[in-house]
Motif scaffolding. Structure first.
Motif, PDB file in Angstrom:
ATOM      1  N   LEU A   1      39.470  41.496  42.779  1.00 60.13           N
ATOM      2  CA  LEU A   1      40.459  40.623  43.404  1.00 60.13           C
ATOM      3  C   LEU A   1      39.769  39.650  44.364  1.00 60.13           C
ATOM      4  CD1 LEU A   1      43.449  39.952  43.704  1.00 60.13           C
ATOM      5  CD2 LEU A   1      43.574  41.614  45.569  1.00 60.13           C
ATOM      6  N   HIS A   2      38.788  40.203  45.081  1.00 65.03           N
ATOM      7  CA  HIS A   2      38.019  39.397  46.008  1.00 65.03           C
ATOM      8  C   HIS A   2      37.313  38.265  45.272  1.00 65.03           C
ATOM      9  CE1 HIS A   2      34.770  38.481  48.870  1.00 65.03           C
ATOM     10  NE2 HIS A   2      35.679  38.812  49.773  1.00 65.03           N
ATOM     11  N   GLU A   3      36.691  38.629  44.158  1.00 63.84           N
ATOM     12  CA  GLU A   3      36.006  37.648  43.309  1.00 63.84           C
ATOM     13  C   GLU A   3      36.973  36.580  42.840  1.00 63.84           C
ATOM     14  OE1 GLU A   3      33.073  37.668  40.605  1.00 63.84           O
ATOM     15  OE2 GLU A   3      32.223  37.584  42.639  1.00 63.84           O
ATOM     16  N   LEU A   4      38.122  37.034  42.345  1.00 65.01           N
ATOM     17  CA  LEU A   4      39.113  36.126  41.795  1.00 65.01           C
ATOM     18  C   LEU A   4      39.603  35.149  42.862  1.00 65.01           C
ATOM     19  CD1 LEU A   4      41.834  36.985  39.334  1.00 65.01           C
ATOM     20  CD2 LEU A   4      42.579  35.945  41.431  1.00 65.01           C
ATOM     21  N   LEU A   5      39.849  35.711  44.055  1.00 66.29           N
ATOM     22  CA  LEU A   5      40.354  34.854  45.123  1.00 66.29           C
ATOM     23  C   LEU A   5      39.329  33.816  45.541  1.00 66.29           C
ATOM     24  CD1 LEU A   5      42.361  37.225  47.503  1.00 66.29           C
ATOM     25  CD2 LEU A   5      43.223  35.316  46.160  1.00 66.29           C
TER      26      LEU A   5
ATOM     27  N   ILE B   1      40.317  29.779  34.630  1.00 66.24           N
ATOM     28  CA  ILE B   1      38.871  29.660  34.440  1.00 66.24           C
ATOM     29  C   ILE B   1      38.185  30.982  34.771  1.00 66.24           C
ATOM     30  CG2 ILE B   1      36.823  28.672  35.520  1.00 66.24           C
ATOM     31  CD1 ILE B   1      37.819  26.848  33.564  1.00 66.24           C
ATOM     32  N   TRP B   2      38.601  31.567  35.885  1.00 68.24           N
ATOM     33  CA  TRP B   2      37.960  32.812  36.297  1.00 68.24           C
ATOM     34  C   TRP B   2      38.191  33.899  35.245  1.00 68.24           C
ATOM     35  CZ3 TRP B   2      39.079  37.868  37.423  1.00 68.24           C
ATOM     36  CH2 TRP B   2      38.066  38.583  38.093  1.00 68.24           C
ATOM     37  N   LEU B   3      39.431  33.961  34.754  1.00 69.23           N
ATOM     38  CA  LEU B   3      39.742  34.954  33.719  1.00 69.23           C
ATOM     39  C   LEU B   3      38.937  34.673  32.452  1.00 69.23           C
ATOM     40  CD1 LEU B   3      43.613  35.295  34.130  1.00 69.23           C
ATOM     41  CD2 LEU B   3      41.855  36.982  34.716  1.00 69.23           C
ATOM     42  N   PHE B   4      38.912  33.403  32.068  1.00 72.06           N
ATOM     43  CA  PHE B   4      38.123  32.976  30.910  1.00 72.06           C
ATOM     44  C   PHE B   4      36.680  33.437  31.044  1.00 72.06           C
ATOM     45  CE2 PHE B   4      39.436  29.460  27.898  1.00 72.06           C
ATOM     46  CZ  PHE B   4      40.745  29.879  27.847  1.00 72.06           C
ATOM     47  N   ALA B   5      36.160  33.278  32.259  1.00 72.69           N
ATOM     48  CA  ALA B   5      34.742  33.541  32.463  1.00 72.69           C
ATOM     49  C   ALA B   5      34.467  35.033  32.548  1.00 72.69           C
ATOM     50  CB  ALA B   5      34.264  32.847  33.726  1.00 72.69           C
ATOM     51  N   ASN B   6      35.489  35.820  32.912  1.00 74.55           N
ATOM     52  CA  ASN B   6      35.232  37.235  33.123  1.00 74.55           C
ATOM     53  C   ASN B   6      35.797  38.141  32.048  1.00 74.55           C
ATOM     54  OD1 ASN B   6      33.858  37.688  35.900  1.00 74.55           O
ATOM     55  ND2 ASN B   6      35.290  35.981  36.147  1.00 74.55           N
ATOM     56  N   PHE B   7      36.523  37.563  31.137  1.00 74.85           N
ATOM     57  CA  PHE B   7      37.062  38.351  30.036  1.00 74.85           C
ATOM     58  C   PHE B   7      36.042  38.329  28.905  1.00 74.85           C
ATOM     59  CE2 PHE B   7      39.790  38.976  26.313  1.00 74.85           C
ATOM     60  CZ  PHE B   7      40.463  40.118  26.703  1.00 74.85           C
TER      61      PHE B   7
END
Lengths: 77, 679
Positions: free
Chosen positions: B336-340, B538-544
């Motif tokens: 969550l920290h990363e995502l934020l 973008i974050w989800l794209f990059a981490n999925f």
């Protein structure tokens, strides 16, 4: 003589409007009616467009339309 | 408590919007050129416990012609039955405004004439006798200087008293014996079916005059034989050889001329002479174009020269703030920290630091020019080119609006009367880089072609390059307009009239404060609405992960070959696609995506950004192509929706999407292939 022939600084009085339909209405609405004094005040750097001072406002007309507005030039005015 | 409905009418560019804003407290954008109020605004205010709702009607020169705007205004006055009509007039060209007042006064008895711009008139040494005017018009007159907020107490009091005790007297014009007889033929028919409604005379006159209003009249007041009566009346006038249409239009002009002679005094040394001289320089063969280009250069230069400083300050500020926030929220789960922070916070602060400063400088400067009244002169200078492309000179004005926002430019195309020419202006508006794309172009130019030394020559050089980009956009506008006029939008250029309004002294303080505040809030608002979800995606794209690679890599690899073909890469293309909701976020998305895949995690200024781009395979060819694609690609979602609304057609909306996209792809393909030959 017609309006498009006026050069900057020259004045005339509108004697006849030969435009038709909607354009005629629009021109009348702006105050271009018989007996009105007009002065050519500006000429576009390229061809075809001149601006006229009429009743305290300045309007630009293309040559095509200005050609259809007849004027008298009063040399004594 | 009573509720009153008030219509606000007037010629274009008389300060109607300013009056509206001052009364209702809303902030419409106002400018010095005809046709600014493009959306009809409604707002209300309370005064002494009564509620007043104001309808801002489109600015029109007349209520007699056939344009769409005039129809809206006229129908509102005739059928919506407002309790009061306020007609705003420009004191510096009162005579022209008066014929409109007379037209309104013929429809509606309860009219308040509000003579605006008295301060400008005073400067121009024009004196207006307001009480005489009121006497001649048979209606109350209030003088104000809306921009200085002078005269509003009297205005409010008069509004109140006219709503409480309406004025019942019309201004009766006399059209002469023959026309009155012809109207009476129609009126006889009318009176058999309806009580002698006090405006029936006006309606019958409209039927005779064949205005657009006739359809509504026929619909609302059906009378079996009325059309026959109209034909009979027309026949009568025809036999008498009377050009009734001309006479009706002339009456308003003649009456306002008579009134003007009694109320307006031009004192010696009025400023019109000075204005004429200024205009003659600004539109002269010798100086017209050079001055236009110099002004453009000057504005761009100031923007570039002064955007860097606040930009870097914001960068450092957000970095410090980010570190602090990140520490104080370290109790959150790692993902969550990363995502934020890596996702949302970074995208958001990017938009603000890179995009905001150039906008906050460029926009007020441009607004000052607009306020002064220079933009119609640009249209005057450029009309010949538009005429050659069979388009309308007023398209230059919609292009200027496009610099602020393309959606506004598209709506603004309503000032163009011919539908064909309006479509040309709408489709090509996207070739003017809006405020959301402009900073991206500036940033790329600075990074790749000028460098970061803050000396005078480098900023001049950036300006020069930026001008080339803008001129390319202008050239494309002409080129595509020309192509359109030869293919899907064939036709002859329609006649047009362009008003060159009197110059006004710009309101420096107000423009600065308003445009910075409005722009800042607008950009921040949009950043929050659009950048946050985009950052998230973008974050989800990059981490999925699928297999060894993230989804981001998969998608960008998939479109990478096509991207490379036109001088870009997969990430750049993906950013343009994801940036569809708002152009401001295209560049930040790009950076985000590179950061997810790449090496550098923190930035403090543009030079580190350049490093990141180069590490991801950027060359100067990539930069050129990205700039070009940024200038020429599909419009953002807001603009497209506006196009759909304005054209009401799926076909034209699709074309507005396809044409710039194809142009952009072709342009980038040709440019990159050509440049590769030499490198």
């Amino acid at each position: 003589m017609n309006l498009s022939e006026l050069e900057i600084g020259e004045k005339g009085i509108i004697s006849k409007i030969e435009l038709e339909g909607m354009m005629k209405r629009r021109i009348l609405d702006l105050g271009f009616i018989k007996g009105t004094k007009v002065e050519c005040v500006l000429k576009s750097p390229l061809k075809d467009l001149k601006a006229y001072l009429i009743r305290g406002s300045v309007f630009a007309l293309r040559k095509e339309e200005a050609e259809k507005i007849e004027i008298r030039v009063n040399h004594y005015a | 408590m009573h509720k009153y409905k008030i219509a606000l009418a007037g010629n274009p560019n008389v300060g109607k919007s300013t009056v509206f804003n001052a009364l209702t407290g809303l902030h419409q954008h106002t400018g010095n050129w005809p046709g600014k109020t493009v959306e009809n605004a409604v707002g209300s205010f309370f005064y002494h416990d009564n509620e007043y709702t104001i309808y801002d009607l489109p600015g029109t020169y007349s209520l007699l012609s056939h344009s769409e705007e005039e129809e809206i205004a006229r129908n509102f006055l005739c059928f919506e039955k407002p309790e009061l009509v306020i007609v705003v007039c420009d004191a510096t060209s009162l005579e022209r405004n008066l014929s409109f007042v007379l037209q309104v006064k013929e429809i509606h008895s309860n009219v308040l004439v509000c003579v605006n711009l008295l301060d400008e008139a005073k400067k121009k040494k024009i004196e207006i006798n307001l009480s005489k005017l009121s006497e001649l018009l048979n209606t109350p007159v209030v003088g104000i200087s809306a921009r200085k907020k002078e005269g509003f107490d009297e205005l409010l009091n008069t509004i109140e008293s006219l709503c409480l005790t309406p004025n019942e007297e019309y201004f009766e014009l006399s059209y002469g014996k023959e026309i009155e007889y012809a109207v009476s033929i129609i009126e006889n028919e009318w009176n058999q079916y309806y009580d002698k409604y006090k405006r029936s005379h006006y309606f019958c006159l409209q039927l005779l005059d064949d205005t657009e209003l006739k359809h509504t009249i026929y619909e609302k007041y059906p009378i079996p034989n009325i059309e026959k009566a109209v034909q009979k009346a027309k026949g009568y006038l025809f036999l008498k050889k009377i050009d009734w249409k001309e006479i009706i239009a002339e009456q308003f002009i003649k009456n306002s001329e008579m009134i003007s002679k009694e109320v307006i005094t031009y004192k010696k040394g009025n400023i019109f002479e000075k204005e004429k001289k200024l205009d003659q320089i600004l539109t002269s063969k010798k100086y017209g174009f050079p001055i236009m280009i110099l002004l453009l250069i000057l504005i761009f230069w100031i923007t570039i020269e002064f955007a860097n400083i606040p930009s870097n300050l914001l960068f450092s500020f957000f970095q410090i703030l980010g570190e602090y926030l990140s520490k104080s929220l370290s109790f959150l789960p790692r993902w969550l920290h990363e995502l934020l922070f890596s996702g949302i916070y970074k995208t958001l602060t990017w938009v603000v630091s890179v995009m905001l400063p150039p906008m906050a400088i460029f926009f007020p400067l441009f607004t000052l020019l607009e306020d002064f009244g220079y933009l119609p002169r640009i249209a005057f200078n450029l009309d010949y080119y538009f005429q050659k492309c069979k388009a309308c000179g007023k398209q230059a004005l919609t292009m200027c609006m496009g610099f602020g926002c393309n959606a506004v430019g598209v709506t603004g195309a309503r000032i163009i009367d011919s539908k064909r020419e309006r479509l040309m202006a709408i489709i090509t508006n996207v070739f003017v880089p809006c405020n959301g794309r402009f900073p991206t172009i500036v940033a790329l130019i600075t990074m790749f072609f000028v460098g970061f030394s803050n000396d005078f020559f480098s900023s001049i050089y950036s300006t020069f390059l930026l001008c080339i980009v803008i001129l390319l956009g202008v050239f494309l506008t002409f080129f595509i307009s020309f192509i359109l006029s030869k293919t899907v939008l064939k036709g002859i250029p329609s006649s047009f009239t362009l008003e060159l309004p009197h110059y006004r002294s710009p309101q420096y303080k107000k423009v600065l404060i308003r445009s910075i505040l409005d722009r800042t809030l607008f950009v921040l608002g949009r950043a929050v609405v659009v950048a946050i979800p985009a950052g998230l995606i973008i974050w989800l794209f990059a981490n999925f992960k699928i297999g060894n690679n993230s989804l981001l890599i998969h998608v960008s690899n998939f479109i990478d070959p096509f991207g490379k073909l036109i001088g870009l890469d997969g990430i750049i293309l993906l950013s343009f696609l994801l940036g569809f909701p708002a152009n401001e976020i295209v560049f930040p998305i790009m950076i985000m995506a590179y950061m997810q895949t790449g090496s550098i995690a923190e930035f403090s200024d543009l030079s580190m950004l350049k490093e990141l781009l180069i590490k991801n395979g950027w060359t100067s060819i990539t930069a050129v192509c990205t700039i070009l694609f940024c200038l020429v690609h599909f419009p953002c979602s807001t603009t497209l929706l506006t196009i759909k609304k304005e054209t009401g057609s799926f076909k034209w909306t699709m074309l507005s999407f396809l044409i710039p996209t194809l142009c952009g792809v072709l342009l980038c393909f040709i440019t990159s292939s050509f440049l590769r030959l030499f490198s």
